[in-house]
Design an enzyme around this catalytic site. Structure first.
Site, PDB file in Angstrom:
ATOM      1  CB  ALA A 106      34.049  34.128  43.507  1.00  0.00           C
ATOM      2  CB  CYS A 107      33.618  30.749  46.992  1.00  0.00           C
ATOM      3  SG  CYS A 107      31.999  30.402  46.322  1.00  0.00           S
ATOM      4  CB  ALA A 108      38.608  32.800  47.362  1.00  0.00           C
TER       5      ALA A 108
END
Ligand code: CO8
Length: 372
Positions: free
Chosen positions: A154-156
């Site tokens: 995801a965003c990481a």
């Protein structure tokens, strides 16, 4: 932690692809409110939809506009999604094309040829297809050697990708690795959902990581350490997947898009990230106030301000923690790298910086670097 033994990793350069089209809050809200007006004409009074507002969006998120791959489709109240031309098998995929643009900029800034690279990682939230890996397609079109694979945290994702690349170059499975984060977040966003229609934008980034061989480059950052953390949460979720067609109770397309409980995410992720950064810096013997620049994930302005207030014991200024979400919105894994790429001015040799990304999973990653 990376860098076992004496081998070290260095970030040689970064790259950025920004889609040329963009949408302001006012334009997005006008389209949403027109959809609401048309929908309410068909609904009983008690079930009327509420309009959106630019004032709310700016106050709640800090977002003023977002770059997107297709403005016209998103803004058409009858469509409200990007319209992406179907490509033949012989053409590069959209994600590959965006990743290539970012990769080429990183290579050019580092003074490297594609043939110098022997690992390509496409690390992002929104992969266009399960296989063949977008990374292998990029490897083929760019002309890099070695191996390539996709990964999704995801965003990481970019922070996780940078750690994997650092491990690869320090352990010796690659000499030089590209971490690419092409994000078409608009493809998974429900532009008819008032709570989230304003959150995301599209972009692609690249980070070139090499084993430190002592050579110096203009854009070099020595990687002092990396740290990752995950904790399961259902508060940010996307149900889209290959088993959708096999489910006994089929779901509508809108049920297979991004959903979140933004308030809870805010409340739970702020302390998680502040603790990750505090412990990572402490273990490296660096006080939070000794960090010259924080390139944080770009999801929400107040979230970033709160994380840094917890960490520093005082508010951070824009020079310490630059913001790009005002122009880009949340570009998922690309966000912290866009901040890193665009905000290196004023850094001098020896200055320490932290790139930090966080999001669904929950997942969070911290990369501590020193300018050379
Ligand atoms: N216009 C006007 N009013 C609105 C709107 C709107 N558009 N939307 C909601 N409101 C109203 C609500 O109805 C509510 O009204 P009331 O108080 O009367 O009930 C009020 O505004 C407040 O609503 P919220 O509590 O929802 O508002 P918040 O202040 O919490 O702000 C945010 C909402 C901006 C979403 C905020 O909670 C936030 O940013 N949280 C953090 C979220 C985050 O970081 N998420 C990470 C997601 S990214 C990730 O990891 C997944 C990657 C996947 C890629 C994505 C592909 C698409």
């Amino acid at each position: 932690m990376n860098a076992p033994g004496s081998a070290k990793a260095v970030i040689r350069a970064s790259g950025l692809y920004t889609p040329p089209e963009s949408i302001s809050n006012d334009e997005l809200v006008a389209s949403f409110n027109e959809y609401v007006r048309r929908e309410n004409e068909k609904r009983p009074a008690g079930e009327a939809l509420q309009p959106s507002s630019s004032e709310f969006i700016l106050k709640a998120s800090g977002v003023r506009s977002r770059h997107v791959v297709d403005r016209a489709g998103i803004l058409d109240p009858e469509i409200m999604r990007p319209q992406i031309r179907t490509r033949s098998r012989e053409e590069p995929s959209l994600l590959c094309e965006m990743a290539l643009a970012a990769a080429n900029e990183a290579l050019e800034r580092a003074g490297r040829a594609a043939s110098d690279v022997d690992a390509v990682l496409v690390a992002c939230s929104n992969l266009q297809r399960p296989y063949p890996a977008i990374a292998v397609e990029v490897q083929h079109r760019l002309g890099t050697r070695g191996y390539a694979f996709d990964m999704n945290v995801a965003c990481a994702s970019a922070a996780f990708g940078v750690q994997v690349a650092c491990d690869a170059v320090t352990m010796g499975s690659a000499r030089s690795a590209l971490v690419l984060s092409p994000e078409v977040c608009s493809g998974h966003l429900n532009f008819r959902d008032r709570d989230s229609h304003f959150i995301f934008g599209d972009a692609a980034t690249a980070v070139l990581i090499e084993r430190d061989d002592g050579a110096r480059g203009t854009h070099d950052f020595e990687v002092l350490g990396t740290r990752l953390a995950t904790r399961f949460s259902n508060n940010i979720r996307n149900e889209f997947g290959f088993l959708n067609r096999a489910e006994t109770e089929p779901r509508t397309p809108d049920e297979l898009l991004f959903v979140q409980d933004g308030r809870t995410v805010f409340r739970e992720v702020v302390p998680m990230v502040a603790e990750l950064l505090a412990s990572h810096l402490a273990d490296l013997g660096i006080r939070p106030d000794q960090v010259r620049r924080y390139w944080l994930h770009q999801a929400n302005l107040s979230m970033n301000q709160l994380i840094l207030k917890r960490l520093l014991g005082r508010p951070a200024n824009e020079d310490e923690a630059p913001i790009v979400l005002d122009e880009y919105a949340n570009t998922s894994s690309a966000g912290s790298v866009i901040a890193f790429h665009r905000h290196q001015a004023g850094l001098e040799a020896g200055d320490v910086g932290v790139l930090c990304a966080f999001g669904a999973g929950y997942s969070a990653g911290s990369i501590v670097v020193r300018k050379r």
